[in-house]
Design a protein around this motif. Sequence first.
Motif, PDB file in Angstrom:
ATOM      1  N   LEU A   1      -8.031   2.919  11.016  1.00 45.40           N
ATOM      2  CA  LEU A   1      -8.975   3.396   9.992  1.00 45.40           C
ATOM      3  C   LEU A   1     -10.384   3.485  10.589  1.00 45.40           C
ATOM      4  N   MET A   2     -10.763   2.474  11.358  1.00 45.91           N
ATOM      5  CA  MET A   2     -12.092   2.498  11.995  1.00 45.91           C
ATOM      6  C   MET A   2     -12.210   3.672  12.955  1.00 45.91           C
ATOM      7  N   GLN A   3     -11.159   3.899  13.749  1.00 46.51           N
ATOM      8  CA  GLN A   3     -11.187   5.027  14.706  1.00 46.51           C
ATOM      9  C   GLN A   3     -11.419   6.355  13.984  1.00 46.51           C
ATOM     10  N   GLU A   4     -10.818   6.488  12.795  1.00 50.69           N
ATOM     11  CA  GLU A   4     -10.943   7.751  12.047  1.00 50.69           C
ATOM     12  C   GLU A   4     -12.150   7.737  11.109  1.00 50.69           C
ATOM     13  N   LYS A   5     -12.951   6.649  11.178  1.00 52.20           N
ATOM     14  CA  LYS A   5     -14.097   6.485  10.279  1.00 52.20           C
ATOM     15  C   LYS A   5     -13.679   6.590   8.811  1.00 52.20           C
ATOM     16  N   ALA A   6     -12.531   5.996   8.494  1.00 52.12           N
ATOM     17  CA  ALA A   6     -12.028   6.028   7.118  1.00 52.12           C
ATOM     18  C   ALA A   6     -12.246   4.669   6.477  1.00 52.12           C
ATOM     19  N   GLN A   7     -12.640   4.693   5.196  1.00 54.93           N
ATOM     20  CA  GLN A   7     -12.856   3.411   4.507  1.00 54.93           C
ATOM     21  C   GLN A   7     -11.550   2.883   3.919  1.00 54.93           C
ATOM     22  N   GLY A   8     -10.542   3.765   3.793  1.00 48.20           N
ATOM     23  CA  GLY A   8      -9.281   3.298   3.223  1.00 48.20           C
ATOM     24  C   GLY A   8      -8.180   4.320   3.397  1.00 48.20           C
ATOM     25  N   ILE A   9      -6.965   3.891   3.107  1.00 53.82           N
ATOM     26  CA  ILE A   9      -5.801   4.776   3.207  1.00 53.82           C
ATOM     27  C   ILE A   9      -4.905   4.563   1.995  1.00 53.82           C
ATOM     28  N   ILE A  10      -4.352   5.664   1.486  1.00 49.80           N
ATOM     29  CA  ILE A  10      -3.396   5.588   0.370  1.00 49.80           C
ATOM     30  C   ILE A  10      -2.001   5.772   0.982  1.00 49.80           C
ATOM     31  N   ILE A  11      -1.152   4.776   0.830  1.00 50.00           N
ATOM     32  CA  ILE A  11       0.196   4.838   1.428  1.00 50.00           C
ATOM     33  C   ILE A  11       1.201   5.091   0.310  1.00 50.00           C
ATOM     34  N   THR A  12       1.883   6.225   0.418  1.00 57.87           N
ATOM     35  CA  THR A  12       2.751   6.657  -0.680  1.00 57.87           C
ATOM     36  C   THR A  12       4.235   6.675  -0.312  1.00 57.87           C
ATOM     37  N   ALA A  13       4.570   6.824   0.990  1.00 56.65           N
ATOM     38  CA  ALA A  13       5.987   6.872   1.393  1.00 56.65           C
ATOM     39  C   ALA A  13       6.601   5.484   1.198  1.00 56.65           C
ATOM     40  N   LEU A  14       7.734   5.420   0.511  1.00 58.22           N
ATOM     41  CA  LEU A  14       8.329   4.123   0.156  1.00 58.22           C
ATOM     42  C   LEU A  14       8.675   3.294   1.379  1.00 58.22           C
ATOM     43  N   ASP A  15       9.191   3.952   2.430  1.00 55.23           N
ATOM     44  CA  ASP A  15       9.581   3.151   3.602  1.00 55.23           C
ATOM     45  C   ASP A  15       8.354   2.632   4.349  1.00 55.23           C
ATOM     46  N   GLU A  16       7.227   3.348   4.248  1.00 57.28           N
ATOM     47  CA  GLU A  16       6.003   2.869   4.904  1.00 57.28           C
ATOM     48  C   GLU A  16       5.432   1.648   4.180  1.00 57.28           C
ATOM     49  N   VAL A  17       5.463   1.683   2.844  1.00 57.87           N
ATOM     50  CA  VAL A  17       4.995   0.528   2.069  1.00 57.87           C
ATOM     51  C   VAL A  17       5.869  -0.685   2.402  1.00 57.87           C
ATOM     52  N   ALA A  18       7.197  -0.485   2.415  1.00 57.67           N
ATOM     53  CA  ALA A  18       8.139  -1.578   2.694  1.00 57.67           C
ATOM     54  C   ALA A  18       7.920  -2.141   4.097  1.00 57.67           C
ATOM     55  N   TRP A  19       7.766  -1.239   5.068  1.00 63.87           N
ATOM     56  CA  TRP A  19       7.594  -1.665   6.464  1.00 63.87           C
ATOM     57  C   TRP A  19       6.280  -2.443   6.646  1.00 63.87           C
ATOM     58  N   LEU A  20       5.194  -1.913   6.068  1.00 63.03           N
ATOM     59  CA  LEU A  20       3.879  -2.535   6.254  1.00 63.03           C
ATOM     60  C   LEU A  20       3.831  -3.947   5.669  1.00 63.03           C
ATOM     61  N   TYR A  21       4.393  -4.116   4.476  1.00 65.04           N
ATOM     62  CA  TYR A  21       4.288  -5.405   3.779  1.00 65.04           C
ATOM     63  C   TYR A  21       5.521  -6.301   3.991  1.00 65.04           C
ATOM     64  N   ASN A  22       6.435  -5.869   4.878  1.00 66.64           N
ATOM     65  CA  ASN A  22       7.673  -6.628   5.155  1.00 66.64           C
ATOM     66  C   ASN A  22       8.425  -6.996   3.875  1.00 66.64           C
ATOM     67  N   VAL A  23       8.635  -5.974   3.028  1.00 68.35           N
ATOM     68  CA  VAL A  23       9.449  -6.176   1.816  1.00 68.35           C
ATOM     69  C   VAL A  23      10.534  -5.107   1.766  1.00 68.35           C
ATOM     70  N   ARG A  24      11.565  -5.384   0.993  1.00 66.62           N
ATOM     71  CA  ARG A  24      12.629  -4.406   0.761  1.00 66.62           C
ATOM     72  C   ARG A  24      12.985  -4.464  -0.729  1.00 66.62           C
ATOM     73  N   GLY A  25      13.840  -3.547  -1.170  1.00 68.59           N
ATOM     74  CA  GLY A  25      14.235  -3.535  -2.574  1.00 68.59           C
ATOM     75  C   GLY A  25      15.512  -2.728  -2.740  1.00 68.59           C
ATOM     76  N   THR A  26      15.904  -2.517  -3.996  1.00 67.22           N
ATOM     77  CA  THR A  26      17.131  -1.736  -4.255  1.00 67.22           C
ATOM     78  C   THR A  26      16.871  -0.680  -5.328  1.00 67.22           C
ATOM     79  N   ASP A  27      15.677  -0.105  -5.303  1.00 67.28           N
ATOM     80  CA  ASP A  27      15.329   0.875  -6.338  1.00 67.28           C
ATOM     81  C   ASP A  27      15.977   2.239  -6.127  1.00 67.28           C
ATOM     82  N   VAL A  28      16.361   2.533  -4.885  1.00 66.26           N
ATOM     83  CA  VAL A  28      16.968   3.825  -4.576  1.00 66.26           C
ATOM     84  C   VAL A  28      18.311   3.541  -3.897  1.00 66.26           C
TER      85      VAL A  28
END
Length: 639
Positions: A179-206
């Motif tokens: 984020l710093m490299q891109e001069k971004a103050q934040g990122i919106i993460i919408t892909a389900l597998d990216e959210v799961a991977w980043l936060y080390n969680v899984r589920g059974t919604d799909v």
Amino acid sequence: MADILAALRSLMASHSPPLDALAVPSEDYHQSEYVSARDKRRAFVSGFTGSAGLALITMNEARLWTDGRYFLQASQELSDQWKLMRLGEDPGVDIWMADNLPNNAAVGIDPWCISVDTAQRWERAFTKKRQKLVQTSTNLVDEVWKNRPPAETNPVIIQPLEFAGRSVADKLEDLRERLMQEKAQGIIITALDEVAWLYNVRGTDVSYCPVVHAFAIVTSKSAFFYVDKKKVSSEINSHMKENGIEVREYGEVSSDVALLASNQLRPSPVTDITENDINEEEEKTCGFIWVDPGSCCYALYSKLDSDKVVLQQSPLAIAKAIKNPVELDGLRKAHVRDGAAVVQYLVWLDKQMQENYGAAGYFLEVENKNKKQQSSETMKLTEVSASDKLESFRASKEHFRGLSFPTISSVGPNAAIIHYSPDAETCSELDPDSIYLFDSGAQYQDGTTDITRTVHFGKPSSHEKACYTAVLKGHISLGNARFPSGTAGHTLDILARVPLWKDGLDYRHGTGHGIGSYLNVHEGPHLISFRTPARHVPLQASMTVTDEPGYYEDGNFGIRLENVLVIKEADTKFNFGDKGYLAFEHITWAPYQKKLIDQSLLTPEEIEWVNSYHSTCRDILAPYLDESEMAWLKRSTEP
């Protein structure tokens, strides 16, 4: 179907402004390939059940666009009210709308179900006739879908460090650096597998994908997890708190994106960071917000100032694709257990075909003259009952959590339907005189698998053998490739096709996709394909990719062979241009049927490769097989 189209057209006419067309994509709010039952809107309106496609409804016609994997299936499933549009052969949906809808036409979309990329591409196509995209305030399909499945409340599960291999803190630190490299103050993460991977969680919604319906927002100092709080246990709450992540309700993402855009998104006062720290830190940044145009929906993007958006692929896509050593170890182990299940299935199937159908079996190449009459329904083997048995072999293995996609279990002409999904009511019975193709995989907590084998329990024709051998030659050729660092999958795709092209044959799908670590079975951003996206992402060491050429003859048979490969550094004699060279390592273990191989078409090197692969299969699978299974494997892997 007629009633559904009539009801939708009535809503389109009464909409303000009235809609000339309504687009119904396959994707959910996260642009997922596989979606939950209540998000299968395109299947509901069209009757076409494949995983990819887009329905377009106008006042007097209905069209469905899909890709080459599904041409045959769509032509069988669509009613005569629908016209099939073949991607790559017919005009794309944006071009068709621009050319065929009137000037100033209004095209309705649910902005939650369409990506930024798609919306912007359509808007560019619409300029010449001043057509416009109209964001509907509700999803019109949901209004006519009377018995739409309810939302499920499945618990969020932690993916422990022993399987994840990297802590959430590590991953967040890397992300914030980007984020710093891109001069971004934040990122919106919408892909389900990216959210799961980043936060080390899984589920059974799909079904088949161990993900949870959730969004994430990460800024330089804070992190948020947007999920139905009923899914969050105290354990998950602690896991999130430990990592400085605040849990908020799923629906709050919309207002929080607006706050993020105006630099007002703050954690709730209970978190440990003081207001001053955040203000000082956030004000130093330039206020750009990073959004992935391929996975972020148009609804969220519309809340941002487009001049202050970094529109590029999520940095998590590559980070997730390059497996860490723990993930690679898990994937290798999962594939060994999975290979054992596939061999146990083949042993069982061979026995059933001989005993119930009088088949020559897996090894003998003779006509099935003594075809047995079925004595009872219980002995009858169908595509579905066979695939259920395969699932039971997998389910007995350690860390099994479910299948990774619906098993493609297909006999004869059905095997020519590339993504065929058998239905218990209508599926075919196994036939000793026909090719049988099964493409299947599992979710294990230490890795995701995907394997295809094609077999024959009678006497294959010389044409079937020649086609199988051409597919095998392409499969070997790609798997043995060495290539300079920086090479994209688009460049390698031809290697798997050349042996087929020699005979004027080909196949209408890509040759390889990435695979997740107890995540989605189709994982980007890299792929091996003739399609344009495969040009954009260079293959890198520690990525996974499948090697799956095929050949399909409509109405007769289909052949596909698939292994999962890991990309590794190649030990080449030279290193031209100091680029570094890469190669592949096979991690899938199950025999190729020698009866289907026309040995006269293989080179000595190819024969040597098959023998060496088979010898490794024997050694690696031995600990998982009993005596009779091992005897079968020995016979099937003899040089």
